[in-house]
Design a protein around this motif. Structure first.
Motif, PDB file in Angstrom:
ATOM      1  N   THR A 179       0.853  -1.189   0.000  1.00 34.25           N
ATOM      2  CA  THR A 179       0.000   0.000   0.000  1.00 34.25           C
ATOM      3  C   THR A 179       0.887   1.237   0.000  1.00 34.25           C
ATOM      4  N   PHE A 180       0.649   2.109  -0.957  1.00 29.18           N
ATOM      5  CA  PHE A 180       1.424   3.344  -1.051  1.00 29.18           C
ATOM      6  C   PHE A 180       0.786   4.412  -0.168  1.00 29.18           C
ATOM      7  N   ASN A 181       1.628   5.083   0.618  1.00 29.99           N
ATOM      8  CA  ASN A 181       1.206   6.182   1.474  1.00 29.99           C
ATOM      9  C   ASN A 181       1.420   7.475   0.703  1.00 29.99           C
ATOM     10  N   ALA A 182       0.392   8.317   0.644  1.00 36.06           N
ATOM     11  CA  ALA A 182       0.464   9.566  -0.122  1.00 36.06           C
ATOM     12  C   ALA A 182       0.923  10.715   0.774  1.00 36.06           C
ATOM     13  N   PHE A 183       1.888  11.479   0.276  1.00 32.54           N
ATOM     14  CA  PHE A 183       2.395  12.660   0.954  1.00 32.54           C
ATOM     15  C   PHE A 183       2.214  13.851   0.016  1.00 32.54           C
ATOM     16  N   ASP A 184       1.318  14.767   0.379  1.00 32.73           N
ATOM     17  CA  ASP A 184       1.136  15.983  -0.412  1.00 32.73           C
ATOM     18  C   ASP A 184       2.348  16.878  -0.191  1.00 32.73           C
ATOM     19  N   ILE A 185       2.851  17.410  -1.281  1.00 30.76           N
ATOM     20  CA  ILE A 185       4.020  18.275  -1.207  1.00 30.76           C
ATOM     21  C   ILE A 185       3.699  19.553  -1.963  1.00 30.76           C
ATOM     22  N   ALA A 186       4.261  20.661  -1.541  1.00 33.32           N
ATOM     23  CA  ALA A 186       4.022  21.921  -2.247  1.00 33.32           C
ATOM     24  C   ALA A 186       4.331  21.737  -3.726  1.00 33.32           C
ATOM     25  N   ASP A 187       3.477  22.301  -4.579  1.00 36.67           N
ATOM     26  CA  ASP A 187       3.697  22.188  -6.026  1.00 36.67           C
ATOM     27  C   ASP A 187       5.153  22.553  -6.345  1.00 36.67           C
ATOM     28  N   THR A 188       5.832  21.618  -6.984  1.00 40.40           N
ATOM     29  CA  THR A 188       7.260  21.779  -7.238  1.00 40.40           C
ATOM     30  C   THR A 188       7.541  21.547  -8.715  1.00 40.40           C
ATOM     31  N   ALA A 189       7.998  22.580  -9.393  1.00 43.45           N
ATOM     32  CA  ALA A 189       8.356  22.456 -10.810  1.00 43.45           C
ATOM     33  C   ALA A 189       9.683  21.728 -10.914  1.00 43.45           C
ATOM     34  N   VAL A 190       9.746  20.731 -11.794  1.00 44.80           N
ATOM     35  CA  VAL A 190      10.979  19.991 -12.038  1.00 44.80           C
ATOM     36  C   VAL A 190      11.306  20.050 -13.519  1.00 44.80           C
ATOM     37  N   SER A 191      12.589  19.930 -13.824  1.00 44.57           N
ATOM     38  CA  SER A 191      13.011  19.896 -15.220  1.00 44.57           C
ATOM     39  C   SER A 191      14.218  18.981 -15.334  1.00 44.57           C
ATOM     40  N   SER A 192      14.375  18.417 -16.493  1.00 42.53           N
ATOM     41  CA  SER A 192      15.498  17.511 -16.763  1.00 42.53           C
ATOM     42  C   SER A 192      15.582  16.434 -15.691  1.00 42.53           C
ATOM     43  N   SER A 193      16.770  16.215 -15.146  1.00 46.14           N
ATOM     44  CA  SER A 193      16.993  15.174 -14.143  1.00 46.14           C
ATOM     45  C   SER A 193      16.655  15.699 -12.749  1.00 46.14           C
ATOM     46  N   PHE A 194      15.900  14.889 -11.987  1.00 47.53           N
ATOM     47  CA  PHE A 194      15.605  15.231 -10.598  1.00 47.53           C
ATOM     48  C   PHE A 194      15.527  13.954  -9.771  1.00 47.53           C
ATOM     49  N   PHE A 195      15.622  14.111  -8.456  1.00 50.03           N
ATOM     50  CA  PHE A 195      15.580  12.986  -7.532  1.00 50.03           C
ATOM     51  C   PHE A 195      14.439  13.176  -6.547  1.00 50.03           C
ATOM     52  N   VAL A 196      13.823  12.068  -6.158  1.00 51.57           N
ATOM     53  CA  VAL A 196      12.826  12.070  -5.099  1.00 51.57           C
ATOM     54  C   VAL A 196      13.311  11.095  -4.041  1.00 51.57           C
ATOM     55  N   ALA A 197      13.347  11.554  -2.788  1.00 54.60           N
ATOM     56  CA  ALA A 197      13.959  10.771  -1.720  1.00 54.60           C
ATOM     57  C   ALA A 197      13.058  10.691  -0.494  1.00 54.60           C
ATOM     58  N   VAL A 198      13.337   9.675   0.318  1.00 50.18           N
ATOM     59  CA  VAL A 198      12.685   9.482   1.609  1.00 50.18           C
ATOM     60  C   VAL A 198      13.792   9.383   2.646  1.00 50.18           C
ATOM     61  N   ALA A 199      13.671  10.154   3.741  1.00 50.81           N
ATOM     62  CA  ALA A 199      14.685  10.139   4.797  1.00 50.81           C
ATOM     63  C   ALA A 199      14.026   9.793   6.131  1.00 50.81           C
ATOM     64  N   ILE A 200      14.745   9.011   6.936  1.00 56.97           N
ATOM     65  CA  ILE A 200      14.227   8.567   8.227  1.00 56.97           C
ATOM     66  C   ILE A 200      15.387   8.291   9.167  1.00 56.97           C
ATOM     67  N   THR A 201      15.126   8.474  10.457  1.00 55.30           N
ATOM     68  CA  THR A 201      15.987   7.886  11.464  1.00 55.30           C
ATOM     69  C   THR A 201      15.371   6.526  11.731  1.00 55.30           C
ATOM     70  N   ALA A 202      15.942   5.499  11.138  1.00 56.36           N
ATOM     71  CA  ALA A 202      15.358   4.158  11.198  1.00 56.36           C
ATOM     72  C   ALA A 202      15.511   3.579  12.598  1.00 56.36           C
ATOM     73  N   PRO A 203      14.418   3.062  13.161  1.00 56.22           N
ATOM     74  CA  PRO A 203      14.510   2.453  14.490  1.00 56.22           C
ATOM     75  C   PRO A 203      15.339   1.169  14.467  1.00 56.22           C
ATOM     76  N   ASP A 204      15.776   0.755  15.641  1.00 47.31           N
ATOM     77  CA  ASP A 204      16.525  -0.500  15.776  1.00 47.31           C
ATOM     78  C   ASP A 204      15.817  -1.635  15.053  1.00 47.31           C
ATOM     79  N   ASN A 205      16.585  -2.423  14.311  1.00 45.72           N
ATOM     80  CA  ASN A 205      16.099  -3.648  13.671  1.00 45.72           C
ATOM     81  C   ASN A 205      14.912  -3.425  12.736  1.00 45.72           C
ATOM     82  N   SER A 206      14.864  -2.269  12.091  1.00 44.53           N
ATOM     83  CA  SER A 206      13.803  -2.021  11.105  1.00 44.53           C
ATOM     84  C   SER A 206      14.413  -1.849   9.720  1.00 44.53           C
ATOM     85  N   PHE A 207      13.626  -2.146   8.708  1.00 45.87           N
ATOM     86  CA  PHE A 207      14.063  -2.078   7.313  1.00 45.87           C
ATOM     87  C   PHE A 207      12.990  -1.327   6.522  1.00 45.87           C
ATOM     88  N   PRO A 208      12.954   0.004   6.613  1.00 48.33           N
ATOM     89  CA  PRO A 208      11.844   0.759   6.029  1.00 48.33           C
ATOM     90  C   PRO A 208      11.891   0.981   4.523  1.00 48.33           C
TER      91      PRO A 208
END
Length: 176
Positions: free
Chosen positions: A105-134
């Motif tokens: 199941t995909f979790n949706a995150f609304d983000i401010a309208d962001t114009a992109v061009s050419s090459s861009f990256f989309v990332a997820v960052a977390i402080t991962a808890p002990d023994n987790s694989f997010p």
């Protein structure tokens, strides 16, 4: 591959993964900083990002759940369009929480309208808890070569595949 655009105009989304989880990544048992990203090429017709969708978690019940943990979704500009994340400039970010861990199941995150061009990256960052694989990747063994990860246990951004440890797969991140 450097000039391909992975954009499905019918779905209005940029999608690399196949929608079915195949595993996840972590640095091990200790809590750690983790960021995973996909590199995309903007479609000139639909070059504004409004939402990022992410599926989270591994397939192993014995590891810790990260449901409820805070995450940050980031959109980066690849300044020189070389497909390498060493010179990224953050364009937008939004915080949120993990839900639906260990599912496709995909979790949706609304983000401010962001114009992109050419090459861009989309990332997820977390402080991962002990023994987790997010950071969930798909089960397609034919990765697109656009998946990157960095963590406390890595020397900076590392592109998948990582030796025999992590196959060439696609992170389960979709962008609208």
């Amino acid at each position: 591959k450097t000039s391909e655009t992975y954009h499905d105009p019918n779905a209005g989304a940029y999608v690399l993964d196949n929608g079915t989880g195949g595993g996840a990544v972590s640095c091990g048992n200790a809590s750690h900083e983790l960021e995973w990203a996909i590199q995309l090429f903007a479609d000139p017709v639909g070059a504004t990002i409004t939402e990022v969708q992410v599926a989270f978690g591994d397939l192993i019940e014995e590891t810790a759940s990260a449901n409820g943990e805070s995450v940050e979704i980031r959109i980066y500009d690849d300044v020189n369009n070389d497909g390498q994340p060493d010179d990224l400039v953050e364009q937008a970010s939004v915080g949120g929480s993990i839900a639906n861990y260990r599912t496709d199941t995909f979790n949706a995150f609304d983000i401010a309208d962001t114009a992109v061009s050419s090459s861009f990256f989309v990332a997820v960052a977390i402080t991962a808890p002990d023994n987790s694989f997010p950071s969930r990747f798909d089960n397609d063994e034919l990765g697109k070569g656009r998946a990157w990860v960095r963590a406390d246990c890595s020397p900076g951004w590392v592109k998948l595949p990582i030796l025999e440890l992590l196959p060439d797969r696609d992170w389960m991140i979709q962008v609208k």
